[in-house]
Design a protein around this motif. Structure first.
Motif, short mmCIF file in Angstrom:
data_model
loop_
_atom_site.label_atom_id
_atom_site.label_comp_id
_atom_site.label_asym_id
_atom_site.label_seq_id
_atom_site.Cartn_x
_atom_site.Cartn_y
_atom_site.Cartn_z
N ALA A 81 0.82 -1.21 0.00
CA ALA A 81 0.00 0.00 0.00
C ALA A 81 0.85 1.26 0.00
N ALA A 82 2.00 1.21 0.68
CA ALA A 82 2.87 2.38 0.81
C ALA A 82 4.06 2.34 -0.13
N ALA A 83 4.04 1.42 -1.10
CA ALA A 83 5.20 1.22 -1.97
C ALA A 83 5.49 2.44 -2.83
N ASP A 84 6.78 2.69 -3.03
CA ASP A 84 7.21 3.70 -3.99
C ASP A 84 7.01 3.10 -5.39
N ARG A 85 6.22 3.76 -6.20
CA ARG A 85 5.84 3.20 -7.49
C ARG A 85 7.06 2.91 -8.37
N THR A 86 8.00 3.83 -8.43
CA THR A 86 9.17 3.64 -9.30
C THR A 86 10.01 2.45 -8.85
N ALA A 87 10.20 2.32 -7.54
CA ALA A 87 10.99 1.22 -7.01
C ALA A 87 10.32 -0.12 -7.28
N LEU A 88 8.99 -0.16 -7.11
CA LEU A 88 8.26 -1.40 -7.35
C LEU A 88 8.25 -1.76 -8.83
N GLU A 89 8.09 -0.77 -9.69
CA GLU A 89 8.13 -1.01 -11.13
C GLU A 89 9.46 -1.60 -11.55
N THR A 90 10.54 -1.12 -10.96
CA THR A 90 11.87 -1.62 -11.30
C THR A 90 11.98 -3.11 -10.97
N LEU A 91 11.45 -3.51 -9.83
CA LEU A 91 11.49 -4.92 -9.44
C LEU A 91 10.63 -5.78 -10.37
N LEU A 92 9.49 -5.24 -10.79
CA LEU A 92 8.54 -6.03 -11.58
C LEU A 92 8.78 -6.01 -13.07
N LYS A 93 9.67 -5.17 -13.54
CA LYS A 93 9.87 -4.99 -14.98
C LYS A 93 10.11 -6.29 -15.74
N PRO A 94 10.90 -7.24 -15.21
CA PRO A 94 11.14 -8.48 -15.96
C PRO A 94 9.88 -9.31 -16.23
N THR A 95 8.79 -9.05 -15.49
CA THR A 95 7.58 -9.86 -15.69
C THR A 95 6.69 -9.34 -16.81
N GLY A 96 7.02 -8.17 -17.35
CA GLY A 96 6.19 -7.58 -18.39
C GLY A 96 4.96 -6.89 -17.82
N PHE A 97 4.43 -5.92 -18.58
CA PHE A 97 3.25 -5.17 -18.13
C PHE A 97 3.43 -4.67 -16.70
N LEU A 105 -0.81 -4.16 -7.50
CA LEU A 105 -0.28 -4.54 -6.19
C LEU A 105 -0.45 -3.42 -5.16
N ILE A 106 -0.24 -2.18 -5.58
CA ILE A 106 -0.43 -1.06 -4.66
C ILE A 106 -1.90 -0.96 -4.25
N LYS A 107 -2.80 -1.07 -5.22
CA LYS A 107 -4.23 -0.99 -4.92
C LYS A 107 -4.69 -2.19 -4.10
N LEU A 108 -4.10 -3.37 -4.36
CA LEU A 108 -4.43 -4.55 -3.57
C LEU A 108 -4.07 -4.32 -2.10
N GLY A 109 -2.85 -3.82 -1.88
CA GLY A 109 -2.42 -3.54 -0.51
C GLY A 109 -3.34 -2.54 0.17
N GLN A 110 -3.72 -1.49 -0.54
CA GLN A 110 -4.60 -0.47 0.03
C GLN A 110 -5.97 -1.05 0.37
N ALA A 111 -6.51 -1.88 -0.53
CA ALA A 111 -7.83 -2.47 -0.30
C ALA A 111 -7.80 -3.43 0.89
N LEU A 112 -6.72 -4.19 1.02
CA LEU A 112 -6.61 -5.12 2.14
C LEU A 112 -6.55 -4.37 3.46
N ILE A 113 -5.85 -3.26 3.49
CA ILE A 113 -5.76 -2.44 4.70
C ILE A 113 -7.12 -1.84 5.05
N GLU A 114 -7.79 -1.30 4.03
CA GLU A 114 -9.05 -0.59 4.25
C GLU A 114 -10.22 -1.52 4.60
N LYS A 115 -10.24 -2.71 4.00
CA LYS A 115 -11.43 -3.56 4.11
C LYS A 115 -11.23 -4.85 4.90
#
Length: 266
Positions: A81-97, A105-115
């Motif tokens: 939920a609190a992830a830095d978007r650029t840092a997370l994108e860098t980690l995920l880049k090899p998986t495509g899209f 993943l950011i929205k998933l984390g936020q939804a899990l916290i909220e609900k």
């Protein structure tokens, strides 16, 4: 049995006959792929949810190369939920899209916290309401993280159940419900793994190894790929390729060494 004979054999099959054949094929798949399992690496439900989201449009092998570093840095819903978007994108880049996956993943984390208090829920209705989680992903999570039987309709499952003549349908949800009527609920999760294993190792999209397939006598699509043992054996893939040949009554020496050594079975 010729390909024409195989096709004609099942043209007048009754619904009960189809169910019996489907269950027999499921039993043979159990014997053929005793090593079948979820090929995504995870240690808890959240990790499996994340890995499954990342598996879209890429291989499980590629996802498993990315997740060790990802899971070390992001261990809770709050971390995503609190992830830095650029840092997370860098980690995920090899998986495509990776931008879309980062957003999920950011929205998933936020939804899990909220609900859900930061905890991944264990029901289909609650899971599919979360960002990035559709019915297929939810069934993967339920079956493999929570022990709730579920049918995972991915591209392999859709292709094979149509080839098997279990369904004549392309819609994943309709396929899920049709197969659920054929196979006992307790077997749904492992059936999904076994069919996916079979699709990756034997019944390939472009050229299935029909002549080296344990399901050949029961398959109306026999002959879609080469039926000669030598040609079919060359199409088998994975570390158990030679064992798969033996199970189908084919000389294992016909399987190329490269097929056995191949690290990536897409």
């Amino acid at each position: 049995m010729t390909p024409v004979a195989a096709a004609k054999r099942f043209t007048a099959e009754t619904p009960i006959g189809r169910k019996r054949r489907a269950r027999k094929m499921a039993r043979v798949l159990t014997e053929t792929h005793p090593d079948a399992h979820c090929e995504l690496d995870f240690t808890n439900p959240l990790e499996l949810a994340v890995a499954t989201i990342l598996s879209a449009q890429t291989t499980d092998v590629r996802v498993n190369q990315v997740t060790p570093a990802l899971f070390k840095q992001y261990q809770t819903a709050a971390d995503y939920a609190a992830a830095d978007r650029t840092a997370l994108e860098t980690l995920l880049k090899p998986t495509g899209f990776f931008r879309a996956k980062t957003d999920s993943l950011i929205k998933l984390g936020q939804a899990l916290i909220e609900k859900h208090g930061g905890v991944l829920p264990a029901t289909l209705a609650e899971l599919v309401a979360l960002p990035g989680i559709g019915r297929k992903t939810a069934n993967v999570i339920l079956g493999n993280a929570f022990g709730v039987p579920g049918i995972t309709v991915d591209t392999h499952f859709r292709r094979l159940t149509n080839r098997f003549g279990w369904v004549a349908e392309e819609d994943p949800v309709k396929i899920e419900f049709l197969v659920a009527e054929l196979i006992e609920k307790r077997d749904w999760t492992m059936l999904s793994h076994r069919i996916i294993f079979h699709g990756r190792r034997v019944c390939h999209a472009r050229k299935p190894a029909c002549g080296a397939c344990t399901l050949a006598p029961m398959c109306p699509s026999y002959g879609t790929g080469p039926t000669e043992a030598a040609a079919a054996a060359k199409l088998l893939k994975g570390p158990r390729a030679r064992e798969l040949a033996v199970a189908a009554g084919v000389d294992p020496e016909l399987v190329p060494a490269a097929a056995v050594a191949a690290p990536d079975v897409p």
